[in-house]
Design a protein around this motif. Structure first.
Motif, short mmCIF file in Angstrom:
data_model
loop_
_atom_site.label_atom_id
_atom_site.label_comp_id
_atom_site.label_asym_id
_atom_site.label_seq_id
_atom_site.Cartn_x
_atom_site.Cartn_y
_atom_site.Cartn_z
N THR A 26 0.81 -1.21 0.00
CA THR A 26 0.00 0.00 0.00
C THR A 26 0.86 1.27 0.00
N LYS A 27 2.03 1.20 0.57
CA LYS A 27 2.95 2.34 0.53
C LYS A 27 4.10 1.98 -0.41
N THR A 28 3.96 2.39 -1.66
CA THR A 28 4.90 1.94 -2.68
C THR A 28 6.17 2.78 -2.75
N ASP A 29 6.20 3.97 -2.19
CA ASP A 29 7.33 4.90 -2.33
C ASP A 29 7.63 5.19 -3.80
N ASN A 30 6.61 5.12 -4.63
CA ASN A 30 6.72 5.39 -6.05
C ASN A 30 5.74 6.51 -6.36
N ILE A 31 6.19 7.54 -7.08
CA ILE A 31 5.32 8.69 -7.31
C ILE A 31 4.18 8.40 -8.28
N TYR A 32 4.25 7.31 -9.02
CA TYR A 32 3.23 7.02 -10.02
C TYR A 32 2.17 6.03 -9.54
N TYR A 33 2.53 5.16 -8.58
CA TYR A 33 1.63 4.09 -8.19
C TYR A 33 1.27 4.18 -6.72
N GLU A 34 -0.01 4.12 -6.44
CA GLU A 34 -0.53 4.23 -5.08
C GLU A 34 -0.37 2.91 -4.33
N ARG A 35 -0.69 1.81 -4.99
CA ARG A 35 -0.54 0.50 -4.37
C ARG A 35 -0.33 -0.54 -5.47
N ALA A 36 0.17 -1.69 -5.04
CA ALA A 36 0.44 -2.77 -6.00
C ALA A 36 0.04 -4.10 -5.40
N ILE A 37 -0.43 -4.99 -6.25
CA ILE A 37 -0.78 -6.33 -5.83
C ILE A 37 0.10 -7.29 -6.62
N LEU A 38 0.92 -8.05 -5.91
CA LEU A 38 1.86 -8.97 -6.55
C LEU A 38 1.50 -10.40 -6.18
N VAL A 39 1.55 -11.28 -7.17
CA VAL A 39 1.29 -12.70 -6.95
C VAL A 39 2.64 -13.41 -6.89
N VAL A 40 2.88 -14.09 -5.79
CA VAL A 40 4.16 -14.78 -5.58
C VAL A 40 4.13 -16.13 -6.30
N ARG A 41 5.23 -16.46 -6.94
CA ARG A 41 5.34 -17.75 -7.63
C ARG A 41 5.23 -18.87 -6.60
N PRO A 42 4.62 -19.98 -6.99
CA PRO A 42 4.40 -21.09 -6.03
C PRO A 42 5.68 -21.60 -5.37
N GLU A 43 6.80 -21.59 -6.10
CA GLU A 43 8.04 -22.12 -5.51
C GLU A 43 8.62 -21.21 -4.43
N PHE A 44 8.13 -19.95 -4.34
CA PHE A 44 8.66 -19.01 -3.35
C PHE A 44 7.66 -18.69 -2.23
N THR A 45 6.56 -19.38 -2.17
CA THR A 45 5.56 -19.09 -1.14
C THR A 45 6.06 -19.46 0.26
N GLY A 46 7.05 -20.31 0.37
CA GLY A 46 7.58 -20.69 1.67
C GLY A 46 8.59 -19.70 2.23
N GLU A 47 8.98 -18.69 1.45
CA GLU A 47 9.96 -17.69 1.90
C GLU A 47 9.37 -16.83 3.01
N GLU A 48 10.25 -16.16 3.72
CA GLU A 48 9.81 -15.27 4.79
C GLU A 48 8.98 -14.13 4.23
N LYS A 49 7.90 -13.83 4.91
CA LYS A 49 7.00 -12.76 4.46
C LYS A 49 7.73 -11.42 4.42
N ARG A 50 8.56 -11.16 5.42
CA ARG A 50 9.28 -9.90 5.50
C ARG A 50 10.24 -9.74 4.30
N LEU A 51 10.90 -10.82 3.90
CA LEU A 51 11.82 -10.79 2.77
C LEU A 51 11.07 -10.51 1.47
N LEU A 52 9.92 -11.16 1.29
CA LEU A 52 9.12 -10.94 0.08
C LEU A 52 8.60 -9.50 0.01
N GLU A 53 8.16 -8.96 1.13
CA GLU A 53 7.66 -7.58 1.15
C GLU A 53 8.78 -6.59 0.87
#
Length: 90
Positions: free
Chosen positions: A13-40
């Motif tokens: 929700t806070k993109t730090d990008n002047i053009y985009y207000e928010r972004a929704i990203l879909v994580v690849r299935p092989e990386f869903t086990g990664e740490e949430k903090r690292l992905l964010e």
């Protein structure tokens, strides 16, 4: 028809990008086990480094080229007027 597919989604929700207000990203299935903090963190870094949309970029390039074209023309006109003595009278 809605399919019941389970996907790992990150919403920034806070993109730090002047053009985009928010972004929704879909994580690849092989990386869903990664740490949430690292992905964010990676998602925010990617959004921060994004270039402006091509329309905005093209407008900026056009204005820059126009200024670079007009400046030498104005300098030439002033130099010409100085050489023929019109500006000396002013």
């Amino acid at each position: 028809m809605i399919k019941g597919i389970n996907r790992h989604v990150i919403e920034v929700t806070k993109t730090d990008n002047i053009y985009y207000e928010r972004a929704i990203l879909v994580v690849r299935p092989e990386f869903t086990g990664e740490e949430k903090r690292l992905l964010e963190k990676e998602a925010k870094r990617m959004l921060k480094d994004m270039n402006p949309p091509s329309v905005i970029k093209n407008k900026r390039q056009f204005v820059k080229k126009l200024v670079l074209l007009i400046m030498p023309m104005l300098a030439g006109a002033v130099l010409t007027l100085c050489c023929i003595g019109i500006l000396d009278a002013i």
